[in-house]
Design an enzyme around this catalytic site. Sequence first.
Site, PDB file in Angstrom:
ATOM      1  N   GLY A  57       0.825  -1.206   0.000  1.00 41.83           N
ATOM      2  CA  GLY A  57       0.000   0.000   0.000  1.00 41.83           C
ATOM      3  C   GLY A  57       0.857   1.253   0.000  1.00 41.83           C
ATOM      4  N   ALA A  58       0.223   2.395   0.205  1.00 41.86           N
ATOM      5  CA  ALA A  58       0.946   3.669   0.278  1.00 41.86           C
ATOM      6  C   ALA A  58       0.089   4.687   1.013  1.00 41.86           C
ATOM      7  CB  ALA A  58       1.273   4.170  -1.127  1.00 41.86           C
ATOM      8  N   ASP A  59       0.735   5.754   1.451  1.00 39.06           N
ATOM      9  CA  ASP A  59       0.011   6.830   2.128  1.00 39.06           C
ATOM     10  C   ASP A  59      -0.359   7.951   1.162  1.00 39.06           C
ATOM     11  OD1 ASP A  59       0.155   5.786   4.887  1.00 39.06           O
ATOM     12  OD2 ASP A  59       2.298   5.882   4.473  1.00 39.06           O
ATOM     13  N   GLY A  91       3.656   5.231   6.890  1.00 37.36           N
ATOM     14  CA  GLY A  91       2.681   5.503   7.947  1.00 37.36           C
ATOM     15  C   GLY A  91       2.757   4.443   9.040  1.00 37.36           C
ATOM     16  N   GLY A  92       3.119   3.237   8.635  1.00 39.72           N
ATOM     17  CA  GLY A  92       3.260   2.147   9.611  1.00 39.72           C
ATOM     18  C   GLY A  92       4.691   1.994  10.113  1.00 39.72           C
ATOM     19  N   GLU A 128      10.391  -2.011   3.542  1.00 37.24           N
ATOM     20  CA  GLU A 128       9.538  -1.990   2.341  1.00 37.24           C
ATOM     21  C   GLU A 128      10.353  -1.568   1.112  1.00 37.24           C
ATOM     22  OE1 GLU A 128       5.342  -0.920   4.622  1.00 37.24           O
ATOM     23  OE2 GLU A 128       6.513   0.678   3.752  1.00 37.24           O
TER      24      GLU A 128
HETATM   25  C1  5RP Z   1       3.512   1.140   6.078  1.00 39.08           C
HETATM   26  C2  5RP Z   1       3.046   1.736   4.801  1.00 39.08           C
HETATM   27  C3  5RP Z   1       1.650   1.446   4.375  1.00 39.08           C
HETATM   28  O1  5RP Z   1       1.687   0.896   3.104  1.00 39.08           O
HETATM   29  C4  5RP Z   1       0.868   2.726   4.349  1.00 39.08           C
HETATM   30  O2  5RP Z   1       0.911   3.325   5.624  1.00 39.08           O
HETATM   31  C5  5RP Z   1      -0.584   2.484   3.938  1.00 39.08           C
HETATM   32  O3  5RP Z   1      -1.251   1.770   4.929  1.00 39.08           O
HETATM   33  P1  5RP Z   1      -2.755   1.285   4.765  1.00 39.08           P
HETATM   34  O4  5RP Z   1      -2.775   0.216   3.719  1.00 39.08           O
HETATM   35  O5  5RP Z   1      -3.139   0.784   6.124  1.00 39.08           O
HETATM   36  O6  5RP Z   1      -3.585   2.472   4.351  1.00 39.08           O
HETATM   37  O7  5RP Z   1       3.759   2.415   4.113  1.00 39.08           O
HETATM   38  O8  5RP Z   1       4.816   1.543   6.384  1.00 39.08           O
END
Ligand code: 5RP
Length: 212
Positions: A84-86, A98-99, A105
Amino acid sequence: MTALKEAAAKKALDYILPNLEPETVIGIGTGSTSEIFIDLLATHKNLFKGTVSSSKRSTKRLEGVGIKVFDVNEVNDVAYYVDGADECDSNHNLIKGGGGAHTKEKILANIAKEFLCIIDSSKLVSKLGAFGVPIEVFHEARSFASREIIKLGGTPELRIGVVTESNNPIVDIKNLVINDPIIMEASINKIPGVVDNGIFAIRKPNKVFVGE
Ligand code: 5RP
């Protein structure tokens, strides 16, 4: 929002399914969208060899559904990396982290032949930056790196009570004007003590699947 994340994850699954072989290894990202992808992938676990994982959280989820997880150092080829991505701009440059897992990654995104990004439509932006840019730093460099970030025009904010899986702090850079994501990614990483930052522009996704 879950339905949109699921729609994106399904698109990525449909893309890779016809190409899965007994030797295929898939890289797995971190976050709620990646977890939906893991759950969908579980149904097809007999079609491929296994996975490499970007976090303990994803490893636990993968093993929970019976998907094999390999140490990335023991694997030569990773066919796909799905994450995924923010934020995602129209050129497919990303902000992630975000995580707090962006360093691992980014390693997997670089190893993989194809990087597939799965996002719901709320992650699409005209310009990167509003989310902030997470940076993982060595403890010893936290204050110095923060002062250097101010010189780049950003406002550093220590993520309180959070360390990465490598036990390093995370500083979120707010108010950063990102006119050229490649240059900004490289400039932040040049600061001594920065492990990596959450801009994915030098290695950006080959495909972005948007749940709409
Ligand atoms: C974790 C990330 C995630 O991909 C990003 O925060 C998106 O999270 P989500 O799928 O919960 O919206 O980069 O480091």
